[in-house]
Scaffold this active site. Structure first.
Site, PDB file in Angstrom:
ATOM      1  N   GLY A  39       0.821  -1.199   0.000  1.00 20.28           N
ATOM      2  CA  GLY A  39       0.000   0.000   0.000  1.00 20.28           C
ATOM      3  C   GLY A  39       0.858   1.253   0.000  1.00 20.28           C
ATOM      4  O   GLY A  39       1.950   1.250  -0.554  1.00 20.28           O
ATOM      5  N   LEU A  40       0.368   2.292   0.663  1.00 18.40           N
ATOM      6  CA  LEU A  40       1.066   3.568   0.737  1.00 18.40           C
ATOM      7  C   LEU A  40       1.430   4.113  -0.634  1.00 18.40           C
ATOM      8  O   LEU A  40       2.543   4.552  -0.873  1.00 18.40           O
ATOM      9  CB  LEU A  40       2.335   3.456   1.598  1.00 18.40           C
ATOM     10  CG  LEU A  40       2.126   3.238   3.089  1.00 18.40           C
ATOM     11  CD1 LEU A  40       3.460   3.170   3.793  1.00 18.40           C
ATOM     12  CD2 LEU A  40       1.282   4.366   3.666  1.00 18.40           C
ATOM     13  N   CYS A  41       0.493   3.972  -1.573  1.00 17.59           N
ATOM     14  CA  CYS A  41       0.779   4.540  -2.882  1.00 17.59           C
ATOM     15  C   CYS A  41      -0.455   5.271  -3.391  1.00 17.59           C
ATOM     16  O   CYS A  41      -0.873   5.111  -4.528  1.00 17.59           O
ATOM     17  CB  CYS A  41       1.252   3.483  -3.858  1.00 17.59           C
ATOM     18  SG  CYS A  41       0.331   1.955  -3.791  1.00 17.59           S
ATOM     19  N   GLY A  42      -1.062   6.056  -2.521  1.00 20.10           N
ATOM     20  CA  GLY A  42      -2.196   6.871  -2.929  1.00 20.10           C
ATOM     21  C   GLY A  42      -3.386   6.018  -3.338  1.00 20.10           C
ATOM     22  O   GLY A  42      -3.678   5.010  -2.707  1.00 20.10           O
TER      23      GLY A  42
END
Lengths: 295, 137
Positions: free
Chosen positions: A86-89
Site C-alpha cells: 500500500g502507501l501509494c495513494g
C-alpha cells in the site's frame, strides 16, 4: 493549550515520520527508474511481435485459430493487476473500484478473477469473491516467466472453453505524475486493420514474404507469445506506475509533515513566549507587592 | 544497388541491441538451419533452440537462443528471441547444473514427469554449453 513539552514531543515525532517518508520516496524513485528502464527495453520486442501478428493475420484472410475465435460472452475472466503493498495513494483502490464496476456492468456474466498483487487479492478474498488464481508477491522479483505463467493459464482457460473472454485491468504508466487506468481485451485476440495506415506500415504489408514454415504455423507460434508479451508489458507498466504513485504519495506526505512542523513550531514559540510573559508579569507583580509592603 | 552489409537487430523481452554492419547471419530455423546473406529476399521464419552466428568484418559473434522469430526485409534482419545469451557471458557451471537436473529428471521417470518440458530444458542446457565453447578460443 498544550504544554511546551507536549508540543516538542509532537514535533519530534513528526520529524521522524518525515524522515521515513522521505526515505521511502527515494527508494520508490530508484525502483521506478529501474522499472521504467525494463519497460522501455521490452517495448521494441513487444511492438515487433505485434506488427508480425497483425501482418500475418491481415494478410491471411479468414484464418481460423482458437485464439481468434469470438463467441458470445457468458463467462468472463478478469485479470486484475494491483500492487503488493500500500502507501501509494489511490493506486490500488482505483483498480479495485474499476474491477467492481465490471461486476456491476456485467451482472449477467459469470466472472472469474485472476488477482495479481496482494492488495487486490486480499480485498476480493475478504469479500468472498471466487478467485480462480492469484499471484502474490511477484513484484519483488518480476520475471518474464511470471507473465508466461499467467498467459499460459489464460490461454488454457480460453481454448479449453472455460471462459469466453479475458480482460485485463491495470495502471498504465503515462508519466511520473500520471497513471492511466486501462481495461483491455486480451482474448479473443482482435486484430483491426489500421484506420489510417502509416506509409511504412503499408509498405511492409505489400512485401511478398517467404514464410518458413507456413503462415498458419507461424501464427500458431506467434499468438501465444503475443499474449505473453501483452501481459508482461502490463506487469511492467503496473510496476512502474506503482512506484511512481508511491513516490508522489510520499512526496506529499513529506510536504505535509513540513507544514505540520511549521504550524507546531509556531504554536511552540507562542506558548514559550506566553510562559515567558507570564513569568515576567509574576516577577513584576511580586516586586510591586514588595515595594508596597516596604513603603 | 547490391548492398554488401546487413543490419541486425536483436530484441528480447528484456533488451534490444543493434549489430552492424554484418556480413552474414545464420540461425536455427524450425525446419533447418539457414544462413542470411546480404540482399536476401523478404523472409519470416520461426527459430528453434540453437545457436545464432553473426559474422562481422572483424570477428564472429555467437548467441545461444531458446527460440523465437526472424524477419528479413531490405537487408535488415530482425531477431525476436525469447532469450539471447552471448557466448562469452554464458555461465558454464549453471548450464552444467541445468543439464544434470534435466537428465536426472528424464532418467528418474517419475509418474508426474513432464517429459516434453524436461527434454526442452535439456536441449536448452546442451545448447548453452555448446555455444559457450565458442567463446574459449
Amino acid at each position: 493549550m498544550a504544554t511546551l513539552r507536549e508540543i516538542r514531543q509532537r514535533i519530534r515525532g513528526i520529524k521522524s515520520t518525515q524522515q521515513i517518508t522521505r526515505a521511502m520516496k527515494m527508494v520508490s524513485a530508484a525502483k521506478m527508474r529501474r522499472a521504467q528502464e525494463r519497460m522501455f527495453n521490452a517495448r521494441p520486442y513487444a511492438g515487433k511481435i505485434k506488427e508480425l501478428v497483425e501482418h500475418l493475420v491481415l494478410s491471411s484472410e479468414g484464418v481460423q485459430l482458437p485464439l481468434l475465435q469470438e463467441r458470445p460472452v457468458r463467462r468472463l475472466s478478469l485479470i486484475v493487476i494491483t500492487a503488493d503493498r500500500g502507501l501509494c495513494g489511490s493506486f490500488n483502490s482505483n483498480i479495485i473500484k474499476k474491477a467492481l464496476g465490471e461486476f456491476k456492468v456485467h451482472k449477467e456474466m459469470e466472472i472469474s478473477l485472476l488477482c495479481i498483487g496482494r492488495k487486490g487479492f486480499d480485498f476480493f478474498r475478504k469479500r468472498n469473491y471466487t478467485i480462480a488464481r492469484n499471484y502474490v508477491n511477484i513484484f519483488n522479483a518480476l520475471e518474464v516467466s511470471h507473465a508466461n505463467d499467467i498467459a499460459g493459464y489464460a490461454i488454457e482457460q480460453f481454448t479449453g472453453d472455460k471462459t469466453d473472454a479475458v480482460r485485463i485491468i491495470y495502471n498504465q504508466f503515462k508519466s511520473v505524475a500520471q497513471q492511466a487506468l486501462v481495461v483491455e481485451d486480451l482474448l479473443p485476440l482482435k486484430i483491426h486493420p489500421p484506420e489510417a495506415p502509416v506509409s511504412a506500415e503499408e509498405y511492409r504489408r505489400s512485401i511478398d514474404y517467404l514464410y518458413e514454415p507456413s503462415k498458419e504455423t507461424l501464427l500458431k507460434a506467434l499468438l501465444p507469445r503475443h499474449i505473453r508479451m501483452q501481459i508482461w508489458r502490463a506487469l511492467l507498466e503496473s510496476e512502474a506506475s506503482e512506484q511512481a504513485a508511491r513516490m508522489m504519495a510520499m512526496e506529499n506526505a513529506t510536504a505535509n509533515a513540513s507544514e505540520l512542523i511549521e504550524a507546531l513550531t509556531l504554536e511552540f514559540n507562542k506558548a514559550r513566549q506566553a510562559s515567558i510573559t507570564k513569568e515576567i508579569l509574576e516577577i513584576v507583580g511580586g516586586a510591586e507587592a514588595l515595594k508596597k509592603a516596604s513603603a | 544497388m547490391a548492398e554488401k552489409h546487413l543490419k541486425i537487430e536483436l530484441a528480447t523481452p528484456n533488451s534490444k541491441q543493434s549489430i552492424e554492419p554484418a556480413l552474414s547471419c545464420s540461425a536455427p530455423g524450425v525446419v533447418g538451419r539457414f544462413q542470411i546473406l546480404p540482399n536476401h529476399t523478404a523472409f519470416i521464419s520461426e527459430l528453434a533452440v540453437g545457436e545464432i552466428k553473426i559474422v562481422l568484418p572483424e570477428k564472429t559473434r555467437y548467441f545461444a537462443t531458446s527460440g523465437g522469430f526472424l524477419e528479413v526485409v531490405d537487408n535488415k534482419v530482425l531477431l525476436l528471441l525469447e532469450t539471447a545469451e552471448p557466448a562469452e557471458s554464458i555461465d558454464v557451471a549453471r548450464a552444467n547444473q541445468a543439464r544434470e537436473r534435466a537428465s536426472e529428471r528424464l532418467h528418474g521417470k517419475g509418474a508426474s514427469l513432464d517429459v516434453p518440458r524436461a527434454e526442452a530444458a535439456l536441449a536448452r542446457a546442451l545448447n548453452r554449453l555448446k555455444v559457450a565453447e565458442r567463446a574459449s578460443p
